[in-house]
Design a protein around this motif. Structure first.
Motif, PDB file in Angstrom:
ATOM      1  N   VAL A   1       0.822  -1.208   0.000  1.00  0.00           N
ATOM      2  CA  VAL A   1       0.000   0.000   0.000  1.00  0.00           C
ATOM      3  C   VAL A   1       0.857   1.260   0.000  1.00  0.00           C
ATOM      4  O   VAL A   1       0.490   2.264  -0.622  1.00  0.00           O
ATOM      5  CB  VAL A   1      -0.959  -0.020   1.211  1.00  0.00           C
ATOM      6  N   GLN A   2       2.009   1.211   0.649  1.00  0.00           N
ATOM      7  CA  GLN A   2       2.878   2.380   0.679  1.00  0.00           C
ATOM      8  C   GLN A   2       3.322   2.773  -0.731  1.00  0.00           C
ATOM      9  O   GLN A   2       3.394   3.966  -1.061  1.00  0.00           O
ATOM     10  CB  GLN A   2       4.106   2.106   1.563  1.00  0.00           C
ATOM     11  N   GLU A   3       3.586   1.799  -1.565  1.00  0.00           N
ATOM     12  CA  GLU A   3       3.985   2.102  -2.943  1.00  0.00           C
ATOM     13  C   GLU A   3       2.830   2.719  -3.730  1.00  0.00           C
ATOM     14  O   GLU A   3       3.042   3.608  -4.564  1.00  0.00           O
ATOM     15  CB  GLU A   3       4.490   0.834  -3.635  1.00  0.00           C
ATOM     16  N   ILE A   4       1.627   2.249  -3.467  1.00  0.00           N
ATOM     17  CA  ILE A   4       0.457   2.832  -4.131  1.00  0.00           C
ATOM     18  C   ILE A   4       0.258   4.277  -3.668  1.00  0.00           C
ATOM     19  O   ILE A   4      -0.021   5.166  -4.489  1.00  0.00           O
ATOM     20  CB  ILE A   4      -0.803   2.000  -3.836  1.00  0.00           C
ATOM     21  N   ALA A   5       0.429   4.517  -2.379  1.00  0.00           N
ATOM     22  CA  ALA A   5       0.261   5.872  -1.845  1.00  0.00           C
ATOM     23  C   ALA A   5       1.234   6.849  -2.498  1.00  0.00           C
ATOM     24  O   ALA A   5       0.874   7.998  -2.797  1.00  0.00           O
ATOM     25  CB  ALA A   5       0.447   5.860  -0.337  1.00  0.00           C
TER      26      ALA A   5
ATOM     27  N   PRO B   1      -1.835  -5.158   4.131  1.00  0.00           N
ATOM     28  CA  PRO B   1      -0.563  -4.542   3.738  1.00  0.00           C
ATOM     29  C   PRO B   1      -0.361  -4.453   2.237  1.00  0.00           C
ATOM     30  O   PRO B   1       0.407  -3.614   1.765  1.00  0.00           O
ATOM     31  CB  PRO B   1       0.481  -5.462   4.384  1.00  0.00           C
ATOM     32  N   VAL B   2      -1.068  -5.302   1.468  1.00  0.00           N
ATOM     33  CA  VAL B   2      -0.878  -5.302   0.012  1.00  0.00           C
ATOM     34  C   VAL B   2      -2.197  -5.100  -0.729  1.00  0.00           C
ATOM     35  O   VAL B   2      -2.327  -5.482  -1.895  1.00  0.00           O
ATOM     36  CB  VAL B   2      -0.204  -6.609  -0.462  1.00  0.00           C
ATOM     37  N   SER B   3      -3.155  -4.481  -0.084  1.00  0.00           N
ATOM     38  CA  SER B   3      -4.430  -4.220  -0.735  1.00  0.00           C
ATOM     39  C   SER B   3      -5.066  -2.969  -0.162  1.00  0.00           C
ATOM     40  O   SER B   3      -5.118  -2.779   1.055  1.00  0.00           O
ATOM     41  CB  SER B   3      -5.379  -5.405  -0.548  1.00  0.00           C
ATOM     42  N   CYS B   4      -5.564  -2.111  -1.053  1.00  0.00           N
ATOM     43  CA  CYS B   4      -6.264  -0.913  -0.619  1.00  0.00           C
ATOM     44  C   CYS B   4      -7.361  -0.595  -1.624  1.00  0.00           C
ATOM     45  O   CYS B   4      -7.413  -1.173  -2.716  1.00  0.00           O
ATOM     46  CB  CYS B   4      -5.315   0.276  -0.468  1.00  0.00           C
ATOM     47  N   THR B   5      -8.236   0.314  -1.254  1.00  0.00           N
ATOM     48  CA  THR B   5      -9.287   0.783  -2.154  1.00  0.00           C
ATOM     49  C   THR B   5      -9.106   2.273  -2.364  1.00  0.00           C
ATOM     50  O   THR B   5      -8.968   3.029  -1.401  1.00  0.00           O
ATOM     51  CB  THR B   5     -10.687   0.511  -1.572  1.00  0.00           C
ATOM     52  N   LEU B   6      -9.089   2.682  -3.619  1.00  0.00           N
ATOM     53  CA  LEU B   6      -8.941   4.096  -3.965  1.00  0.00           C
ATOM     54  C   LEU B   6     -10.308   4.674  -4.300  1.00  0.00           C
ATOM     55  O   LEU B   6     -11.203   3.974  -4.779  1.00  0.00           O
ATOM     56  CB  LEU B   6      -8.004   4.251  -5.159  1.00  0.00           C
TER      57      LEU B   6
END
Length: 380
Positions: free
Chosen positions: A202-206, A224-229
């Motif tokens: 998620v940090q890389e996506i941020a 840690p490896v999944s988020c919703t935008l």
């Protein structure tokens, strides 16, 4: 199990439906302390599974399983209630009717399947959120009636309303009022899009979102490896293209949610004041079990759930789901997370969350994880 495996190998007349019916309804379980369930689509596959299980030495658990009910949020594929469950389970049916009657005090809404709904209507928050809430509360009530009781509950986004009611912190009337006004006001917000991103930290996506500041935000920290935008449609299209290109060699997962608004984003700011005002007053009630809030990631109190401001923030701020699951699992052994949802939506997120150097996936390996609604509801 050994006799079942032998029966499968020697009798040609056995069919999968008849075997399932006999095992569930015509066999006494009084003399057996444990049961084992198999997911299968053929007798051959079942025979292999049963033989493998029969040859494995069972290991006794040191502690009783501890259940955590996980109530899903928006974005699940939701159609109508199963006629079979409504007709066969009075507890489920009566709870659905009770909730529908409470909603009808606020608006002329019909929830049960006899009324019928067009597919596009189910995208409207004013219908989809009451339907989801009704389904979750009715199912959790049925499980409780059957003696299946959790030690804690977690609600992903709007699922926390059902969790708070089930745990005893909100009366049913207050929970219905909250869902009604929340969904009514969200239906008025500007259209937007939501995108689930997986397999990338998620940090890389941020870091990739800096050029879209103010237009796209992280709406949910699922693991840690999944988020919703979440954000406006044009910016979300650009973000999706950017992420697909940047992580094309790393098996990135991108899935657009079937929702009409950008939940947990600045799009919600315009409704927060009215939401806080219209849901008051909420009666403060002492809960029966712990609810780990996805607003804060820690256990909420009866005072929190009785405040309109809490629920307004809950609607706007990102969903701290990963932290809530960590908190729910902390200092507990033999965890079983039971997803209260029309479909299995959150398992991948839950099983990739680390707790005390263990992943919840490892905990699953030692427990049965019943995906209850996939078994009970026929929603295709």
């Amino acid at each position: 199990m050994a006799d079942t495996a032998d029966q499968l190998s020697t009798r040609n007349s056995v069919t999968l439906p008849s075997l399932a019916y006999t095992s569930a309804c015509r066999r006494s379980h009084a003399s057996y302390r444990y049961r084992k369930a198999f997911v299968t689509n053929s007798l051959q596959h079942l025979q292999q599974e049963v033989m493998s299980a029969a040859s494995t030495e069972p290991t006794m658990s040191k502690v009783e399983p501890q259940l955590v009910f996980v109530f899903c949020g928006n974005g699940v594929t939701l159609k109508e209630f199963s006629e079979a469950l409504l007709s066969s389970e009075p507890v489920f049916r009566d709870k659905c009717k009770e909730i529908e009657a409470l909603f009808q005090k606020h608006a002329p809404i019909s929830l049960l399947p006899a009324r019928g709904h067009r597919p596009k209507d189910l995208l409207n928050p004013e219908l989809s959120q009451p339907l989801l809430f009704t389904l979750q509360v009715a199912l959790a009530s049925l499980l409780k009636y059957w003696g299946i009781k959790p030690v804690a509950a977690v609600g992903h986004s709007v699922g926390e309303v059902a969790a708070a009611h089930f745990a005893g912190y909100l009366s049913l009337a207050d929970a219905v009022k909250l869902i009604h006004h929340r969904s009514r006001l969200q239906a008025k917000t500007a259209a937007g899009r939501m995108l689930v991103v997986g397999n990338i930290p998620v940090q890389e996506i941020a870091e990739r979102l800096h050029p879209y500041s103010g237009k796209v935000c992280i709406a949910a920290f699922n693991s840690p490896v999944s988020c919703t935008l979440s954000g406006n449609s044009d910016s979300m299209d650009a973000v999706q293209r950017d992420l697909a290109q940047a992580f094309s060699q790393r098996n990135i997962f991108l899935h657009v949610l079937n929702v009409p608004a950008a939940y947990h984003s600045p799009s919600m700011d315009t409704i927060l004041g009215e939401l806080e005002a219209t849901i008051q007053p909420l009666e403060k009630q002492k809960g029966e079990i712990e609810v780990i809030s996805t607003l804060t990631g820690v256990a909420a109190s009866e005072k929190d759930f009785a405040q309109g401001r809490f629920w307004a923030q809950h609607t706007r701020e990102p969903v701290a789901f990963a932290q809530a699951i960590k908190t729910a699992a902390k200092d507990r052994e033999n965890m079983v997370f039971v997803e209260i949802s029309p479909h299995q939506e959150l398992k991948e997120a839950i099983t990739s969350i680390k707790v005390n150097k263990e992943t919840v996936r490892e905990m699953y390996n030692y427990c049965i994880h019943p995906v209850l609604l996939d078994c009970f509801l026929q929603m295709t």
